[in-house]
Design an enzyme around this catalytic site. Structure first.
Site, PDB file in Angstrom:
ATOM      1  N   ARG A  91     -10.417 -14.208  -3.235  1.00 34.79           N
ATOM      2  CA  ARG A  91     -10.983 -14.006  -4.568  1.00 34.79           C
ATOM      3  C   ARG A  91     -10.577 -15.098  -5.537  1.00 34.79           C
ATOM      4  O   ARG A  91     -11.312 -15.449  -6.450  1.00 34.79           O
ATOM      5  CB  ARG A  91     -10.513 -12.657  -5.147  1.00 34.79           C
ATOM      6  CG  ARG A  91     -11.263 -11.470  -4.612  1.00 34.79           C
ATOM      7  CD  ARG A  91     -10.533 -10.197  -4.936  1.00 34.79           C
ATOM      8  NE  ARG A  91      -9.232 -10.191  -4.264  1.00 34.79           N
ATOM      9  CZ  ARG A  91      -8.430  -9.145  -4.213  1.00 34.79           C
ATOM     10  NH1 ARG A  91      -8.767  -8.037  -4.824  1.00 34.79           N
ATOM     11  NH2 ARG A  91      -7.296  -9.213  -3.574  1.00 34.79           N
ATOM     12  N   HIS A 112     -14.711  -5.507   0.128  1.00 30.08           N
ATOM     13  CA  HIS A 112     -14.434  -5.528   1.567  1.00 30.08           C
ATOM     14  C   HIS A 112     -15.731  -5.408   2.366  1.00 30.08           C
ATOM     15  O   HIS A 112     -15.935  -6.110   3.352  1.00 30.08           O
ATOM     16  CB  HIS A 112     -13.500  -4.368   1.945  1.00 30.08           C
ATOM     17  CG  HIS A 112     -12.136  -4.433   1.347  1.00 30.08           C
ATOM     18  ND1 HIS A 112     -11.521  -3.350   0.747  1.00 30.08           N
ATOM     19  CD2 HIS A 112     -11.240  -5.466   1.239  1.00 30.08           C
ATOM     20  CE1 HIS A 112     -10.319  -3.704   0.317  1.00 30.08           C
ATOM     21  NE2 HIS A 112     -10.123  -4.971   0.589  1.00 30.08           N
ATOM     22  N   SER A 124      -8.438  -2.939  -4.714  1.00 27.14           N
ATOM     23  CA  SER A 124      -7.999  -1.590  -4.353  1.00 27.14           C
ATOM     24  C   SER A 124      -7.025  -1.058  -5.397  1.00 27.14           C
ATOM     25  O   SER A 124      -7.045   0.124  -5.734  1.00 27.14           O
ATOM     26  CB  SER A 124      -7.319  -1.600  -2.976  1.00 27.14           C
ATOM     27  OG  SER A 124      -8.213  -2.051  -1.994  1.00 27.14           O
ATOM     28  N   LYS A 128       7.117   4.006   5.893  1.00 26.13           N
ATOM     29  CA  LYS A 128       6.899   4.268   4.470  1.00 26.13           C
ATOM     30  C   LYS A 128       5.537   4.931   4.254  1.00 26.13           C
ATOM     31  O   LYS A 128       4.492   4.392   4.598  1.00 26.13           O
ATOM     32  CB  LYS A 128       7.083   3.006   3.620  1.00 26.13           C
ATOM     33  CG  LYS A 128       6.212   1.852   3.970  1.00 26.13           C
ATOM     34  CD  LYS A 128       6.351   0.781   2.914  1.00 26.13           C
ATOM     35  CE  LYS A 128       5.206  -0.152   3.106  1.00 26.13           C
ATOM     36  NZ  LYS A 128       5.073  -1.373   2.712  1.00 26.13           N
TER      37      LYS A 128
HETATM   38  P1  ADP Z   1      -3.873  -6.536   2.360  1.00 20.36           P
HETATM   39  O1  ADP Z   1      -2.946  -5.417   2.048  1.00 20.36           O
HETATM   40  O2  ADP Z   1      -3.750  -7.034   3.770  1.00 20.36           O
HETATM   41  O3  ADP Z   1      -3.946  -7.653   1.353  1.00 20.36           O
HETATM   42  P2  ADP Z   1      -6.383  -5.495   1.338  1.00 20.36           P
HETATM   43  O4  ADP Z   1      -6.960  -4.209   1.805  1.00 20.36           O
HETATM   44  O5  ADP Z   1      -5.895  -5.546  -0.061  1.00 20.36           O
HETATM   45  O6  ADP Z   1      -5.289  -5.835   2.395  1.00 20.36           O
HETATM   46  O7  ADP Z   1      -7.438  -6.668   1.529  1.00 20.36           O
HETATM   47  C1  ADP Z   1      -7.918  -7.048   2.788  1.00 20.36           C
HETATM   48  C2  ADP Z   1      -8.609  -8.406   2.692  1.00 20.36           C
HETATM   49  O8  ADP Z   1      -9.749  -8.299   1.831  1.00 20.36           O
HETATM   50  C3  ADP Z   1      -7.758  -9.512   2.100  1.00 20.36           C
HETATM   51  O9  ADP Z   1      -8.073 -10.713   2.761  1.00 20.36           O
HETATM   52  C4  ADP Z   1      -8.189  -9.579   0.662  1.00 20.36           C
HETATM   53  O10 ADP Z   1      -7.981 -10.852   0.088  1.00 20.36           O
HETATM   54  C5  ADP Z   1      -9.676  -9.272   0.813  1.00 20.36           C
HETATM   55  N1  ADP Z   1     -10.283  -8.731  -0.388  1.00 20.36           N
HETATM   56  C6  ADP Z   1      -9.832  -7.732  -1.184  1.00 20.36           C
HETATM   57  N2  ADP Z   1     -10.676  -7.479  -2.201  1.00 20.36           N
HETATM   58  C7  ADP Z   1     -11.701  -8.347  -2.062  1.00 20.36           C
HETATM   59  C8  ADP Z   1     -12.907  -8.616  -2.818  1.00 20.36           C
HETATM   60  N3  ADP Z   1     -13.201  -7.929  -3.921  1.00 20.36           N
HETATM   61  N4  ADP Z   1     -13.731  -9.601  -2.373  1.00 20.36           N
HETATM   62  C9  ADP Z   1     -13.408 -10.305  -1.272  1.00 20.36           C
HETATM   63  N5  ADP Z   1     -12.302 -10.114  -0.519  1.00 20.36           N
HETATM   64  C10 ADP Z   1     -11.459  -9.156  -0.901  1.00 20.36           C
END
Ligand code: ADP
Length: 152
Positions: free
Chosen positions: A93, A19, A131, A43
């Protein structure tokens, strides 16, 4: 010319180095990047406390002027309008991310015509970071420090 404001929405449970890489690269494209943590009051399903995560993300970007961290609990398209964001940033990704993001982007365009979704492809060194995996490792007392841009 008006300020280019980009919204980077997500659950960020937790915020990862993947991120952070997306945020840093966005800073070279936009004047301001708002990291927006979406939450649902009904939730209570988060693993990391949301206020704590705001504080940790802020600590990771304390030297970067154009970064703001906010919480929101409404449609992303509506929240973008409220904060004056013209761009919505999402990270990609793999093809699974793409399938999911494609439909979200179509709906967001319908809900807010003034919002352009911008996709940034992950940097290869962060492509494996998610995450979900960090939560699993942390749950069993594993060391997650290599995957997050701050100390827990
Ligand atoms: P959500 O619950 O909205 O998917 P996330 O916190 O999982 O939120 O992810 C937010 C954004 O960051 C999404 O667009 C996701 O694809 C992107 N993202 C997550 N991990 C990575 C990573 N390792 N590299 C690039 N983008 C990522």
């Amino acid at each position: 010319m008006s300020k280019k404001i980009a919204l980077f929405p997500g659950s960020f449970d937790p915020f990862t180095k993947g991120h952070a890489d997306i945020v840093r690269r966005s800073l070279s494209l936009f004047d301001e990047v708002i990291i927006a943590i979406g939450y649902n009051t009904k939730k209570n399903s988060r693993y990391f406390d949301i206020e704590y995560m705001v504080e940790r993300i802020e600590s990771a970007f304390k030297k970067d002027k154009g970064v703001r961290v906010m919480l929101y609990n409404e449609l992303t398209a509506g929240f973008a309008k409220e904060v004056g964001a013209q761009y919505l940033i999402r990270g990609l990704r793999n093809t699974t991310d793409f399938e999911y993001e494609n439909s979200i982007a179509q709906v967001n365009r319908y809900l807010n015509e003034g919002l352009e979704t911008v996709f940034l492809i992950t940097s290869p060194e962060y492509a494996h970071i998610s995450s979900t995996i960090i939560r699993e490792v942390h749950k069993f007392d594993g060391d997650v420090s290599a995957f997050i841009p701050y100390q827990l």
